[in-house]
Design an enzyme around this catalytic site. Sequence first.
Site, PDB file in Angstrom:
ATOM      1  N   LYS A 113      48.947   5.413  63.316  1.00 46.22           N
ATOM      2  CA  LYS A 113      49.765   4.649  62.362  1.00 46.22           C
ATOM      3  C   LYS A 113      48.914   3.595  61.650  1.00 46.22           C
ATOM      4  O   LYS A 113      49.059   3.367  60.449  1.00 46.22           O
ATOM      5  CB  LYS A 113      50.945   3.972  63.068  1.00 46.22           C
ATOM      6  N   LYS A 196      54.005  25.298  63.531  1.00 42.06           N
ATOM      7  CA  LYS A 196      55.416  25.080  63.873  1.00 42.06           C
ATOM      8  C   LYS A 196      56.207  24.521  62.694  1.00 42.06           C
ATOM      9  O   LYS A 196      55.661  23.857  61.807  1.00 42.06           O
ATOM     10  CB  LYS A 196      55.529  24.158  65.095  1.00 42.06           C
ATOM     11  N   LYS A 199      59.079  18.818  59.656  1.00 39.79           N
ATOM     12  CA  LYS A 199      59.515  18.207  58.390  1.00 39.79           C
ATOM     13  C   LYS A 199      58.332  17.700  57.570  1.00 39.79           C
ATOM     14  O   LYS A 199      58.434  17.570  56.362  1.00 39.79           O
ATOM     15  CB  LYS A 199      60.562  17.123  58.620  1.00 39.79           C
TER      16      LYS A 199
HETATM   17  P1  ADP Z   1      58.944  17.123  63.176  1.00 37.16           P
HETATM   18  O1  ADP Z   1      57.722  17.876  63.615  1.00 37.16           O
HETATM   19  O2  ADP Z   1      59.780  17.905  62.239  1.00 37.16           O
HETATM   20  O3  ADP Z   1      58.590  15.738  62.650  1.00 37.16           O
HETATM   21  P2  ADP Z   1      59.724  15.675  65.499  1.00 37.16           P
HETATM   22  O4  ADP Z   1      58.293  15.394  65.798  1.00 37.16           O
HETATM   23  O5  ADP Z   1      60.603  14.538  65.054  1.00 37.16           O
HETATM   24  O6  ADP Z   1      59.828  16.876  64.452  1.00 37.16           O
HETATM   25  O7  ADP Z   1      60.354  16.370  66.785  1.00 37.16           O
HETATM   26  C1  ADP Z   1      61.524  16.005  67.458  1.00 37.16           C
HETATM   27  C2  ADP Z   1      61.703  16.950  68.628  1.00 37.16           C
HETATM   28  O8  ADP Z   1      61.858  18.306  68.182  1.00 37.16           O
HETATM   29  C3  ADP Z   1      60.507  16.966  69.591  1.00 37.16           C
HETATM   30  O9  ADP Z   1      60.992  16.981  70.917  1.00 37.16           O
HETATM   31  C4  ADP Z   1      59.783  18.259  69.269  1.00 37.16           C
HETATM   32  O10 ADP Z   1      59.145  18.790  70.412  1.00 37.16           O
HETATM   33  C5  ADP Z   1      60.902  19.174  68.791  1.00 37.16           C
HETATM   34  N1  ADP Z   1      60.388  20.102  67.752  1.00 37.16           N
HETATM   35  C6  ADP Z   1      60.070  19.770  66.483  1.00 37.16           C
HETATM   36  N2  ADP Z   1      59.651  20.851  65.779  1.00 37.16           N
HETATM   37  C7  ADP Z   1      59.710  21.904  66.640  1.00 37.16           C
HETATM   38  C8  ADP Z   1      59.434  23.304  66.521  1.00 37.16           C
HETATM   39  N3  ADP Z   1      59.022  23.820  65.348  1.00 37.16           N
HETATM   40  N4  ADP Z   1      59.601  24.099  67.591  1.00 37.16           N
HETATM   41  C9  ADP Z   1      60.040  23.572  68.751  1.00 37.16           C
HETATM   42  N5  ADP Z   1      60.335  22.261  68.946  1.00 37.16           N
HETATM   43  C10 ADP Z   1      60.179  21.429  67.912  1.00 37.16           C
END
Ligand code: ADP
Length: 333
Positions: A113, A196, A199
């Site tokens: 950050k 994966k 967002k």
């Molecule tokens: P992003 O990657 O979209 O920013 P976050 O980091 O906020 O998502 O993830 C929130 C939760 O969702 C975490 O526990 C993460 O392990 C799960 N998660 C996010 N994307 C995936 C994915 N593509 N497959 C499985 N779990 C995911």
Amino acid sequence: MTKEIVVSGIRPTGNLHLGNYLGAISNFVKMQHDYTCYFFIADYHSLTTHPNPTDIHNHVKQALVEYLACGLNPELCTLYVQSDLPQIPELYMMLNMHAYKGELERVASFKEKARTQPDNINAGLLTYPVLMAADILIHKATKVPVGKDQEQHLEMARTFGNRFNRIYQKEIFPEPYAFNYGSELVKIPGLQGGGKMSKSDGDASVIKLNDSADQIRKKITKAVTDNTPLEPNTPPSVAVQNLLDLMKVVSEKEKLMHFTAAYANCNIRYGDLKKELAEDMIAFLAPIREKIIEFQSDEKLLSHIVKLGKEKAHESADKTLMECREAIGFKKF
Ligand code: ADP
Ligand code: TRP
């Protein structure tokens, strides 16, 4: 037998996507049957980025609505908004007195950050792991369902809890550990051929839980694929494998087998694959989307749920905080 205590916090960062649902929330939904669960919307944490007051409220509401739509049940778990619990910042303050600049500066998420937002390296960002420790320790949780990226924060929560116990010579806090059902972590792929679904890869790559049928169709139609293979039994490229993996989640087995075989035989038609995948995805998400719409318009129910969560969370938080105040030497006159 008393059940183990589970805590997890959810940052209110806008709409949830399929990856969040299958990778994280479906875990929470299962856990609420087996453990004493506290799930909260981490709005104090979001203050590090200085959101405006309207956004913060809308995001908290959206998070609440989506979690309820996914199946979190306020009768089975305690579902609350973090800023409804002033006990958390009080414990955070106590823990901060024994948290050191050096150890906080070494935390990977802080370094990241500090690098990406050099104009806003505030004290809240530095002490983020202390606030997270307070979130967990306030309910004496031992299990914390979080992704791999949160392991270091969990380790710090154990350090701060143990340190407090040692300094004040009381066994107040148990050790919290990251938790996941099964050993295999679910990874939902994105639509643009990347790793994966996330967002941070932009809207075209993610299927949001509240996307309309039309939006889902459009996104899947535009998903990245590849040329049709020329040699039989060529292994699919990452982009094609991603679509097959999504099909594995939302479609019937026979359909997946049909397209896998078509690929192996070099006669796959991506248009057909996408059409089938889109319709199955729409059907898979329809019940959640319907519930999102339902909850969104029921302000009365939402306000009742938040109140109920607040009451239940206060009870547990007050108990722990009393013990901490006593251990420190704060006495009633
Ligand atoms: P992003 O990657 O979209 O920013 P976050 O980091 O906020 O998502 O993830 C929130 C939760 O969702 C975490 O526990 C993460 O392990 C799960 N998660 C996010 N994307 C995936 C994915 N593509 N497959 C499985 N779990 C995911
Ligand atoms: N830091 C977590 C994240 O970024 C969110 C969070 C805040 C949390 N407090 C927590 C998770 C307590 C589990 C327990 O996703």
